[in-house]
Design an enzyme around this catalytic site. Structure first.
Site, mmCIF file in Angstrom:
data_model
loop_
_atom_site.group_PDB
_atom_site.id
_atom_site.type_symbol
_atom_site.label_atom_id
_atom_site.label_comp_id
_atom_site.label_asym_id
_atom_site.label_seq_id
_atom_site.Cartn_x
_atom_site.Cartn_y
_atom_site.Cartn_z
ATOM 1 N N LEU A 139 40.077 -35.466 -72.759
ATOM 2 C CA LEU A 139 41.529 -35.263 -72.598
ATOM 3 C C LEU A 139 42.287 -36.535 -72.955
ATOM 4 O O LEU A 139 42.976 -37.133 -72.115
ATOM 5 C CB LEU A 139 41.875 -34.771 -71.176
ATOM 6 N N ILE A 181 32.319 -38.420 -74.850
ATOM 7 C CA ILE A 181 31.067 -38.233 -75.609
ATOM 8 C C ILE A 181 30.327 -39.557 -75.813
ATOM 9 O O ILE A 181 29.154 -39.558 -76.173
ATOM 10 C CB ILE A 181 31.292 -37.564 -76.986
ATOM 11 N N THR A 233 35.347 -33.422 -92.289
ATOM 12 C CA THR A 233 36.595 -33.201 -93.015
ATOM 13 C C THR A 233 36.436 -33.477 -94.510
ATOM 14 O O THR A 233 35.608 -34.312 -94.905
ATOM 15 C CB THR A 233 37.691 -34.135 -92.441
ATOM 16 N N ASP A 234 37.254 -32.808 -95.301
ATOM 17 C CA ASP A 234 37.245 -33.078 -96.753
ATOM 18 C C ASP A 234 37.732 -34.500 -97.061
ATOM 19 O O ASP A 234 37.515 -34.997 -98.167
ATOM 20 C CB ASP A 234 38.102 -32.046 -97.506
ATOM 21 N N GLU A 235 38.381 -35.143 -96.085
ATOM 22 C CA GLU A 235 38.938 -36.476 -96.355
ATOM 23 C C GLU A 235 37.857 -37.524 -96.609
ATOM 24 O O GLU A 235 38.139 -38.593 -97.154
ATOM 25 C CB GLU A 235 39.870 -36.912 -95.214
ATOM 26 N N TYR A 261 40.556 -43.434 -90.534
ATOM 27 C CA TYR A 261 40.092 -42.140 -89.997
ATOM 28 C C TYR A 261 38.962 -41.573 -90.851
ATOM 29 O O TYR A 261 37.877 -41.263 -90.343
ATOM 30 C CB TYR A 261 41.257 -41.139 -89.943
ATOM 31 N N LYS A 301 34.912 -40.887 -90.035
ATOM 32 C CA LYS A 301 34.268 -39.570 -90.159
ATOM 33 C C LYS A 301 33.097 -39.657 -91.150
ATOM 34 O O LYS A 301 32.046 -39.045 -90.931
ATOM 35 C CB LYS A 301 35.279 -38.510 -90.620
ATOM 36 N N HIS A 358 48.019 -43.548 -98.995
ATOM 37 C CA HIS A 358 48.171 -42.089 -98.899
ATOM 38 C C HIS A 358 47.369 -41.360 -99.991
ATOM 39 O O HIS A 358 47.682 -41.470 -101.179
ATOM 40 C CB HIS A 358 49.660 -41.768 -99.046
HETATM 41 P P1 NAD Z 1 42.491 -32.969 -82.096
HETATM 42 O O1 NAD Z 1 42.896 -34.399 -82.182
HETATM 43 O O2 NAD Z 1 43.541 -31.915 -81.916
HETATM 44 O O3 NAD Z 1 41.455 -32.772 -80.883
HETATM 45 C C1 NAD Z 1 40.433 -33.678 -80.622
HETATM 46 C C2 NAD Z 1 39.903 -33.398 -79.218
HETATM 47 O O4 NAD Z 1 38.811 -34.309 -78.974
HETATM 48 C C3 NAD Z 1 40.917 -33.630 -78.112
HETATM 49 O O5 NAD Z 1 40.884 -32.558 -77.191
HETATM 50 C C4 NAD Z 1 40.473 -34.926 -77.466
HETATM 51 O O6 NAD Z 1 40.810 -35.017 -76.091
HETATM 52 C C5 NAD Z 1 38.968 -34.870 -77.675
HETATM 53 N N1 NAD Z 1 38.341 -36.206 -77.669
HETATM 54 C C6 NAD Z 1 38.743 -37.308 -78.356
HETATM 55 N N2 NAD Z 1 37.941 -38.343 -78.066
HETATM 56 C C7 NAD Z 1 36.988 -37.874 -77.219
HETATM 57 C C8 NAD Z 1 35.867 -38.466 -76.590
HETATM 58 N N3 NAD Z 1 35.560 -39.761 -76.767
HETATM 59 N N4 NAD Z 1 35.096 -37.702 -75.784
HETATM 60 C C9 NAD Z 1 35.396 -36.408 -75.576
HETATM 61 N N5 NAD Z 1 36.468 -35.787 -76.135
HETATM 62 C C10 NAD Z 1 37.248 -36.516 -76.954
HETATM 63 O O7 NAD Z 1 41.626 -32.694 -83.389
HETATM 64 P P2 NAD Z 1 41.455 -31.374 -84.257
HETATM 65 O O8 NAD Z 1 42.516 -31.317 -85.264
HETATM 66 O O9 NAD Z 1 41.230 -30.226 -83.340
HETATM 67 O O10 NAD Z 1 40.101 -31.728 -85.034
HETATM 68 C C11 NAD Z 1 38.830 -31.370 -84.488
HETATM 69 C C12 NAD Z 1 37.746 -31.816 -85.450
HETATM 70 O O11 NAD Z 1 37.940 -31.209 -86.718
HETATM 71 C C13 NAD Z 1 37.745 -33.336 -85.704
HETATM 72 O O12 NAD Z 1 36.421 -33.777 -85.739
HETATM 73 C C14 NAD Z 1 38.417 -33.477 -87.068
HETATM 74 O O13 NAD Z 1 37.926 -34.610 -87.746
HETATM 75 C C15 NAD Z 1 37.980 -32.189 -87.750
HETATM 76 N N6 NAD Z 1 38.890 -31.665 -88.780
HETATM 77 C C16 NAD Z 1 40.215 -31.469 -88.519
HETATM 78 C C17 NAD Z 1 41.042 -30.913 -89.493
HETATM 79 C C18 NAD Z 1 42.504 -30.640 -89.230
HETATM 80 O O14 NAD Z 1 43.225 -30.224 -90.144
HETATM 81 N N7 NAD Z 1 43.000 -30.814 -88.009
HETATM 82 C C19 NAD Z 1 40.512 -30.586 -90.739
HETATM 83 C C20 NAD Z 1 39.146 -30.807 -90.985
HETATM 84 C C21 NAD Z 1 38.356 -31.327 -89.986
HETATM 85 P P1 TYD Z 2 48.656 -34.797 -91.910
HETATM 86 O O1 TYD Z 2 48.974 -33.559 -91.129
HETATM 87 O O2 TYD Z 2 48.755 -36.106 -91.246
HETATM 88 O O3 TYD Z 2 47.201 -34.554 -92.525
HETATM 89 P P2 TYD Z 2 46.332 -35.508 -93.520
HETATM 90 O O4 TYD Z 2 45.158 -35.846 -92.680
HETATM 91 O O5 TYD Z 2 46.023 -34.625 -94.687
HETATM 92 O O6 TYD Z 2 47.108 -36.687 -93.922
HETATM 93 O O7 TYD Z 2 49.592 -34.836 -93.203
HETATM 94 C C1 TYD Z 2 49.576 -33.814 -94.176
HETATM 95 C C2 TYD Z 2 50.430 -34.281 -95.348
HETATM 96 O O8 TYD Z 2 51.793 -34.415 -94.911
HETATM 97 C C3 TYD Z 2 50.003 -35.646 -95.864
HETATM 98 O O9 TYD Z 2 50.137 -35.688 -97.288
HETATM 99 C C4 TYD Z 2 51.004 -36.598 -95.223
HETATM 100 C C5 TYD Z 2 52.258 -35.766 -95.117
HETATM 101 N N1 TYD Z 2 53.132 -36.115 -93.974
HETATM 102 C C6 TYD Z 2 54.485 -36.380 -94.185
HETATM 103 O O10 TYD Z 2 54.985 -36.315 -95.327
HETATM 104 N N2 TYD Z 2 55.250 -36.702 -93.118
HETATM 105 C C7 TYD Z 2 54.744 -36.790 -91.842
HETATM 106 O O11 TYD Z 2 55.496 -37.100 -90.897
HETATM 107 C C8 TYD Z 2 53.346 -36.503 -91.636
HETATM 108 C C9 TYD Z 2 52.739 -36.582 -90.267
HETATM 109 C C10 TYD Z 2 52.569 -36.165 -92.741
#
Ligand code: NAD
Ligand code: TYD
Length: 343
Positions: free
Chosen positions: A36, A63, A128-130, A156, A160, A283
């Site tokens: 959390l 974790i 992630t694709d990043e 970030y 990953k 970026h």
């Molecule tokens: P998020 O930031 O919304 O959620 C992350 C969760 O992990 C939170 O509930 C946080 O409390 C918990 N957390 C963080 N550190 C922790 C720790 N040390 N121990 C236990 N819990 C911990 O993230 P999300 O967007 O739901 O992403 C989830 C996963 O998917 C991540 O690994 C992210 O890299 C990957 N991912 C996200 C996206 C995206 O678009 N959001 C895309 C591809 C992959």
């Molecule tokens: P984001 O949701 O942070 O994902 P990513 O991990 O792909 O960067 O951002 C998505 C895209 O939007 C990215 O090209 C950055 C852009 N962006 C803005 O232009 N303004 C903003 O305030 C944020 C958070 C992201």
């Protein structure tokens, strides 16, 4: 009934995953381990914790703490792992990278070590694709494939990529039954409003402008979160140990096109609703996914179309103002000030 450890199950994608499996009655018990952090929110799964206590358990913990992780196996009987927990926001990793190294790298190592010692049966690492870096915008035919070398550009994505290397190594060295997914940008309910889409949508609802970085022409591939969750469930059930699976929506859009859609759906316009701001350092220009492998080998493909799922998503934020207004307060406002003031 299978017992599955879900790390980060109170965050955006983890909570959607938990909700999907519990609501559709899969024969599973899920044990959510979540620290959390600012991004975790028990409100994302609270209703299900109350209504389905035999099938959903929550443990607050880190974790990185081996004893806590060990208890998930010893006390709660977990046999499989879906690993979502991470620090996940690029902009925050630029402000400070150390929590990213701690949770994403050290945390993944601790989790792998405990899962190895407990002979976990399946382990899906959600990546992630990043990790692949950035693609040229003038070569639309090039997309990220599973064989594309990793070339992370932000703290970030570097953290990953490091965790992906560990997962790969634990397969090769210890033959652990690990699989990895690399997905593009998700959108949908319960996304923390620091990420682009919920930030843009909720800013407009608050009468604030959308802060658009740089020239707004960066390209992302957008996937509805439920499709990502279904892909992870498919990999957990059918994936082959040691394999990487790319997941994407086949839906590349510039940020300008995304903003245009949101403005239109919300009855706003560029003059009233958008402010161009200083670009994010480093970026990435373009992400695009070749998701052919998971379709061919496991039969997964996205089911939601962007233009309907974005409407549903906007409606969700309109209907759940208590949820995001409670977040856009306190620590969030300090972050927003640091991130956007003077841009
Ligand atoms: P998020 O930031 O919304 O959620 C992350 C969760 O992990 C939170 O509930 C946080 O409390 C918990 N957390 C963080 N550190 C922790 C720790 N040390 N121990 C236990 N819990 C911990 O993230 P999300 O967007 O739901 O992403 C989830 C996963 O998917 C991540 O690994 C992210 O890299 C990957 N991912 C996200 C996206 C995206 O678009 N959001 C895309 C591809 C992959
Ligand atoms: P984001 O949701 O942070 O994902 P990513 O991990 O792909 O960067 O951002 C998505 C895209 O939007 C990215 O090209 C950055 C852009 N962006 C803005 O232009 N303004 C903003 O305030 C944020 C958070 C992201």
């Amino acid at each position: 009934m299978r017992t599955i450890l879900v790390t980060g199950g109170a965050g955006f994608i983890g909570a959607n995953f938990v909700r999907m499996l519990i609501e559709r009655g899969e024969d599973v018990k899920l044990v959510v381990l979540d620290k959390l952090t600012y991004a975790g929110n028990l409100g994302n799964i609270n209703d299900l914790l109350a209504s389905q206590p035999e099938r959903l358990v929550f443990v607050k913990g880190d974790i990185c703490d081996g004893d806590v992780v060990q208890a998930m196996f010893d006390d709660h009987g977990c046999r499989e792992v879906v690993h979502f927990a991470a620090e996940s926001h690029v902009d925050r990793s630029i402000l400070s990278s150390s929590p990213f190294i701690q949770t994403n790298v050290v945390g993944t190592q601790v989790l792998l070590d405990v899962a190895k010692s407990k002979n976990a049966e399946r382990f899906v690492h959600v990546s992630t694709d990043e990790v692949y870096g950035s693609l040229p915008e003038d070569k639309p035919e090039i997309k990220f494939a599973e064989e594309t070398p990793m070339a992370p550009n932000s703290p970030y994505s570097a953290s990953k990529a490091a965790s992906d290397c560990l997962v790969r190594a634990y397969f090769h060295t210890f033959h652990m039954p690990v699989m990895m997914t690399r997905c593009s940008n998700n959108y949908g309910p319960y996304q923390f409003p620091e990420k682009a889409l919920p930030l843009f949508i909720t800013n407009l609802m608050q009468g604030m402008k959308i802060p658009l970085y740089g020239d707004g022409l960066n390209i992302r591939d957008w996937l509805y979160v439920e499709d990502h969750c279904q892909a992870i469930w498919t990999v957990l059930n059918k994936g082959k140990a040691g394999e990487v699976y790319n997941i994407g929506g086949n839906n590349e859009m510039t940020n300008r096109a995304i903003v245009d859609t949101i403005l239109r759906e919300m009855g706003s316009n560029w003059d009233d609703g958008v402010q161009y701001v200083k670009d994010r350092p480093g970026h990435d220009r373009r992400y695009a996914i070749d998701a052919g492998k998971i379709k061919r080998e496991l039969g997964w493909e996205p089911r939601h179309r962007f233009h309907t799922a974005i409407k549903k998503t906007i409606q969700w934020y309109k209907d759940h103002q208590d949820w995001w207004r409670a977040i856009k307060n306190g620590e969030y406002l300090k972050y927003y000030q640091t991130q956007y003031a003077g841009r």
